[in-house]
Design a protein around this motif. Structure first.
Motif, short mmCIF file in Angstrom:
data_model
loop_
_atom_site.label_atom_id
_atom_site.label_comp_id
_atom_site.label_asym_id
_atom_site.label_seq_id
_atom_site.Cartn_x
_atom_site.Cartn_y
_atom_site.Cartn_z
N GLU A 83 -6.54 -4.54 12.88
CA GLU A 83 -5.41 -3.75 12.38
C GLU A 83 -5.63 -2.26 12.57
O GLU A 83 -4.72 -1.52 12.97
CB GLU A 83 -5.18 -4.03 10.90
N THR A 84 -6.83 -1.79 12.30
CA THR A 84 -7.12 -0.36 12.29
C THR A 84 -7.85 0.11 13.55
O THR A 84 -8.28 1.25 13.62
CB THR A 84 -7.97 0.00 11.06
N ASN A 85 -7.96 -0.77 14.56
CA ASN A 85 -8.63 -0.39 15.79
C ASN A 85 -7.89 0.76 16.48
O ASN A 85 -6.67 0.85 16.43
CB ASN A 85 -8.72 -1.60 16.72
N THR A 123 3.13 2.20 2.29
CA THR A 123 3.64 2.59 3.59
C THR A 123 4.95 1.85 3.89
O THR A 123 5.18 0.76 3.37
CB THR A 123 2.63 2.27 4.71
N ARG A 144 -0.23 -5.66 8.44
CA ARG A 144 -0.50 -4.24 8.29
C ARG A 144 0.01 -3.75 6.94
O ARG A 144 1.16 -3.90 6.61
CB ARG A 144 0.21 -3.50 9.43
N ASP A 158 0.82 -1.22 0.00
CA ASP A 158 0.00 0.00 0.00
C ASP A 158 0.85 1.27 0.00
O ASP A 158 0.33 2.37 0.10
CB ASP A 158 -0.97 0.01 1.18
N PRO A 209 -8.60 -6.90 9.31
CA PRO A 209 -8.54 -5.45 9.08
C PRO A 209 -9.23 -4.64 10.18
O PRO A 209 -8.84 -3.50 10.44
CB PRO A 209 -9.26 -5.28 7.73
N GLN A 210 -10.22 -5.22 10.84
CA GLN A 210 -10.89 -4.50 11.92
C GLN A 210 -9.95 -4.32 13.12
O GLN A 210 -9.92 -3.25 13.74
CB GLN A 210 -12.15 -5.26 12.36
N ARG A 232 -0.53 3.19 15.43
CA ARG A 232 0.18 3.02 14.15
C ARG A 232 -0.32 1.76 13.43
O ARG A 232 0.40 1.19 12.62
CB ARG A 232 1.70 2.96 14.35
N ARG A 233 -1.54 1.38 13.73
CA ARG A 233 -2.11 0.12 13.24
C ARG A 233 -1.29 -1.06 13.77
O ARG A 233 -0.33 -0.87 14.51
CB ARG A 233 -2.21 0.09 11.71
N THR A 234 -1.66 -2.27 13.40
CA THR A 234 -0.92 -3.42 13.93
C THR A 234 -1.03 -4.60 12.98
O THR A 234 -1.97 -4.71 12.20
CB THR A 234 -1.45 -3.83 15.32
#
Length: 275
Positions: free
Chosen positions: A183-185, A66, A212, A64, A180-181, A190-192
């Motif tokens: 990861e972005t919680n 990053t 991630r 993506d 993904p839920q 910094r996400r996970t």
């Protein structure tokens, strides 16, 4: 741009060693190169760069665009690349990554790298250092609620953040929904990365990973390290265990003597070309 397509247990990368520094718009380049329909196709773009204090430097950019701080599978690919391409004749090399200099020990068979043992460093366990929003010295078996259900995770940083979740059976996991839920919680600033783990015994586990910036991958080296650390913290595994991933196996050891995690596994060259 000359490239080499490589993988570590199916976690695949486009490896490029012709730059002296990170080029402009690297995020767009990584997205284009890693696209599996219109590009080469990979989980990440890996740059091998010169470095003053180490033998080489590595930077890795996810599909993506990053940048990742750490990637155990990519590190092993870099080790194989620099030796097999005769950029070095050392069987122990120093590699600079965003989390510092890592020591890599190469196992050579018939003139090529067959296995690499990577000193992945000491795990970080304090909630804020990983980072998470949890104020605790160790985030063990902590509850998290997402749309796909209720889970309990143990947080570990191997230079990049991981949320390790132990389950009775991996067949029950809806990875593409829950991954993904989590990861972005908001618990993860910094996400996970997210690992779901089934324990077979104190020295053997199987994991699936939602990475991630990539989605599901066939393997995650730093994730396998985090899994064994979390297994010890939860009393589920010993300090030395085989981690079965969809792409193959890794041997992970969290040594009590120096508190460092060591990962041993293979890497492979798939093909080469010009992009």
């Amino acid at each position: 741009m000359n490239f080499t397509k490589m993988h570590g247990l199916g976690n695949d990368f486009v490896v490029v060693a012709e730059f002296s520094s990170v080029p402009d718009r690297i995020d767009s380049l990584a997205q284009s190169v890693c696209d599996r329909h219109f590009g080469i196709g990979a989980d990440g773009l890996v740059l091998i760069l010169p470095h003053e204090r180490a033998d080489f430097a590595m930077r890795i950019f996810n599909a993506d665009g990053t940048e990742a701080e750490q990637c155990g599978n990519a590190v092993r690919c870099v080790a194989k690349y620099v030796f097999d391409k005769q950029l070095t004749d050392k069987e122990e090399i120093l590699l600079e990554t965003r989390v510092g200099i890592q020591r890599l020990k190469l196992v050579i068979e018939r003139g090529e790298v067959a296995q690499v043992t990577v000193d992945m460093g000491e795990p970080k366990l304090a909630g804020r250092e990983i980072p998470t929003q949890v104020e605790a010295e160790r985030v063990i078996d902590h509850p998290i609620s997402v749309a796909d259900g209720e889970f309990r995770f143990t947080a570990v940083s191997m230079g990049n953040p991981h949320a390790v979740i132990f389950v009775e059976s991996l067949e029950s996991v809806r990875l593409h929904q829950a991954g993904p839920q989590i990861e972005t919680n908001l618990l993860f600033p910094r996400r996970t990365n997210v690992e779901f783990v089934q324990v077979h015994g104190p020295d053997e586990v199987t994991m699936r990973v939602w990475e991630r910036g990539c989605g599901e991958t066939l393997a995650c080296g730093s994730g396998a390290c985090a899994v064994v650390v979390a297994g010890v913290l939860n009393g589920r595994t010993s300090r030395n265990a085989v981690v079965h991933l969809q792409g193959g196996d890794l041997q992970i050891e969290w040594r009590e003597s120096d508190n460092r995690v060591y990962m041993t596994g293979p890497s492979r060259i798939v093909f080469e070309g010009v992009y």
